[in-house]
Design a protein around this motif. Structure first.
Motif, PDB file in Angstrom:
ATOM      1  N   UNK A  56       0.821  -1.203   0.000  1.00 41.20           N
ATOM      2  CA  UNK A  56       0.000   0.000   0.000  1.00 41.20           C
ATOM      3  C   UNK A  56       0.858   1.258   0.000  1.00 41.20           C
ATOM      4  N   UNK A  57       0.345   2.299  -0.629  1.00 40.60           N
ATOM      5  CA  UNK A  57       1.019   3.595  -0.685  1.00 40.60           C
ATOM      6  C   UNK A  57       0.022   4.645  -0.225  1.00 40.60           C
ATOM      7  N   UNK A  58       0.271   5.214   0.943  1.00 37.01           N
ATOM      8  CA  UNK A  58      -0.675   6.142   1.560  1.00 37.01           C
ATOM      9  C   UNK A  58       0.012   7.495   1.762  1.00 37.01           C
ATOM     10  N   UNK A  59      -0.702   8.577   1.445  1.00 37.35           N
ATOM     11  CA  UNK A  59      -0.201   9.919   1.709  1.00 37.35           C
ATOM     12  C   UNK A  59       1.141  10.173   1.059  1.00 37.35           C
ATOM     13  N   UNK A  60       2.145  10.472   1.887  1.00 35.20           N
ATOM     14  CA  UNK A  60       3.484  10.720   1.376  1.00 35.20           C
ATOM     15  C   UNK A  60       4.078   9.538   0.645  1.00 35.20           C
ATOM     16  N   UNK A  80      -3.816   2.663  -3.203  1.00 33.08           N
ATOM     17  CA  UNK A  80      -3.298   3.993  -2.932  1.00 33.08           C
ATOM     18  C   UNK A  80      -4.387   4.784  -2.231  1.00 33.08           C
ATOM     19  N   UNK A  81      -3.981   5.614  -1.261  1.00 36.88           N
ATOM     20  CA  UNK A  81      -4.980   6.407  -0.549  1.00 36.88           C
ATOM     21  C   UNK A  81      -4.328   7.668   0.017  1.00 36.88           C
ATOM     22  N   UNK A  82      -5.107   8.734   0.073  1.00 39.98           N
ATOM     23  CA  UNK A  82      -4.690   9.947   0.768  1.00 39.98           C
ATOM     24  C   UNK A  82      -5.649  10.204   1.915  1.00 39.98           C
ATOM     25  N   UNK A  83      -5.088  10.611   3.048  1.00 43.62           N
ATOM     26  CA  UNK A  83      -5.895  10.778   4.259  1.00 43.62           C
ATOM     27  C   UNK A  83      -5.677  12.136   4.923  1.00 43.62           C
ATOM     28  N   UNK A  88     -10.633   7.990  -0.242  1.00 37.56           N
ATOM     29  CA  UNK A  88     -10.990   6.583  -0.381  1.00 37.56           C
ATOM     30  C   UNK A  88      -9.863   5.800  -1.041  1.00 37.56           C
ATOM     31  N   UNK A  89      -9.877   4.493  -0.836  1.00 37.02           N
ATOM     32  CA  UNK A  89      -8.860   3.637  -1.419  1.00 37.02           C
ATOM     33  C   UNK A  89      -9.006   3.576  -2.942  1.00 37.02           C
ATOM     34  N   UNK A  90      -7.876   3.665  -3.622  1.00 39.07           N
ATOM     35  CA  UNK A  90      -7.830   3.501  -5.072  1.00 39.07           C
ATOM     36  C   UNK A  90      -7.105   2.181  -5.344  1.00 39.07           C
ATOM     37  N   UNK A  91      -7.823   1.125  -5.718  1.00 31.27           N
ATOM     38  CA  UNK A  91      -7.156  -0.156  -5.977  1.00 31.27           C
ATOM     39  C   UNK A  91      -6.105  -0.022  -7.076  1.00 31.27           C
ATOM     40  N   UNK A  92      -5.100  -0.877  -7.014  1.00 28.03           N
ATOM     41  CA  UNK A  92      -3.985  -0.789  -7.954  1.00 28.03           C
ATOM     42  C   UNK A  92      -4.443  -0.837  -9.404  1.00 28.03           C
ATOM     43  N   UNK A  93      -5.410  -1.706  -9.704  1.00 31.43           N
ATOM     44  CA  UNK A  93      -5.866  -1.806 -11.090  1.00 31.43           C
ATOM     45  C   UNK A  93      -6.513  -0.501 -11.544  1.00 31.43           C
ATOM     46  N   UNK A  94      -7.249   0.144 -10.653  1.00 34.69           N
ATOM     47  CA  UNK A  94      -7.847   1.432 -10.980  1.00 34.69           C
ATOM     48  C   UNK A  94      -6.776   2.505 -11.116  1.00 34.69           C
ATOM     49  N   UNK A  95      -5.766   2.466 -10.243  1.00 33.60           N
ATOM     50  CA  UNK A  95      -4.661   3.418 -10.335  1.00 33.60           C
ATOM     51  C   UNK A  95      -3.966   3.306 -11.684  1.00 33.60           C
TER      52      UNK A  95
END
Length: 270
Positions: free
Chosen positions: A123-127, A146-149, A182-189
């Protein structure tokens, strides 16, 4: 660690890194975030080590491609608020200094003069998302997200996300990512252009190896200037905003929203 006498590379072991693993096997250098116990969250020392590794790789003419990855189940989840977040509350001076190290790391990576590949193994969140966006290409395992919070924790995601997401995925999708958190799944990314490839876990290394081989075969000076030209949009959005963001975010540590957001995060983690 003393300052070098000249812009010459050294053996990774001489650098004495503690928060990252830095390996060179020409034509590739690999920088691995190595704090899996905290999901590779940044602390100040990790940021400084990342910057120094990028500097060394930029000086090494035997290195043609740099791979950035993480250890464990997360690529990176951004700042390590659990270990030092409480120090930021009511302390804009400390935040300003910390953000300076974050900015310097980004500048060293983006200006490394060689193609970079993010090997996003978790997972890759924020920074963490901002780190993979700072690389030229990205390959992500298809079971991660991927997600930003930041807007939930009292922090504007202005360390790359507000600057680069609109360039990469378009304005509406950037707003969706940053405002909904919200979470962005890898395939959507991958479909949105946030990463280049989403692959099964057992195909990750083969895909990264393929990209490294193709990139390393290109002429290094021509590649360096191609990268410099491609960086124009990223650079102009970054340099026009990041120092303002640094000051504003530092001062926001005096406000109720940031205090409450950070404290709420810390309370949930205790």
């Amino acid at each position: 660690m003393s300052e070098p006498d000249a812009p010459l590379p050294v053996e990774p072991a001489e650098l004495g890194f503690e928060r990252i693993r830095y390996e060179k096997a020409p034509p590739r250098a690999t920088i691995s975030l190595d704090r899996p116990e905290v999901l590779n969250a940044f602390d100040f020392k990790m940021l400084r080590e990342l910057a120094r590794a990028c500097e060394d790789a930029s000086w090494d003419d035997d290195i043609r491609v740099v791979v950035v990855t993480g250890e464990g189940r997360a690529f990176c989840v951004g700042a390590d608020l659990k270990s030092w977040g409480a120090e930021l509350i009511d302390n804009p001076r400390m935040y300003w200094k910390w953000f300076g190290a974050f900015k310097d790391m980004h500048d060293r990576l983006r200006e490394i003069g060689k193609p970079t590949v993010a090997r996003v193994q978790g997972i890759a969140v924020g920074g963490g998302n901002e780190l993979q966006m700072a690389c030229d290409l990205a390959v992500m395992v298809d079971d991660a997200f991927i997600r930003h919070v930041g807007p939930e924790h009292g922090s504007v995601p202005a360390g790359g996300a507000t600057q680069w997401l609109p360039i990469m995925v378009g304005d509406r999708r950037a707003r969706e990512i940053l405002m909904l958190c919200e979470q962005i799944p890898a395939t959507q990314a991958a479909e949105w252009g946030l990463v280049n490839y989403a692959v099964p876990r057992d195909e990750l290394d083969a895909k990264v190896d393929e990209l490294v081989e193709k990139l390393a075969a290109k002429l290094p000076q021509t590649m360096r200037y191609t990268k410099q030209q491609l960086n124009w949009w990223r650079d102009i959005s970054w340099h026009e905003t990041v120092n303002h963001a640094r000051d504003w975010l530092a001062l926001s540590m005096l406000g109720d929203e940031a205090k409450e957001g950070i404290q709420s995060f810390l309370d949930r983690k205790t």
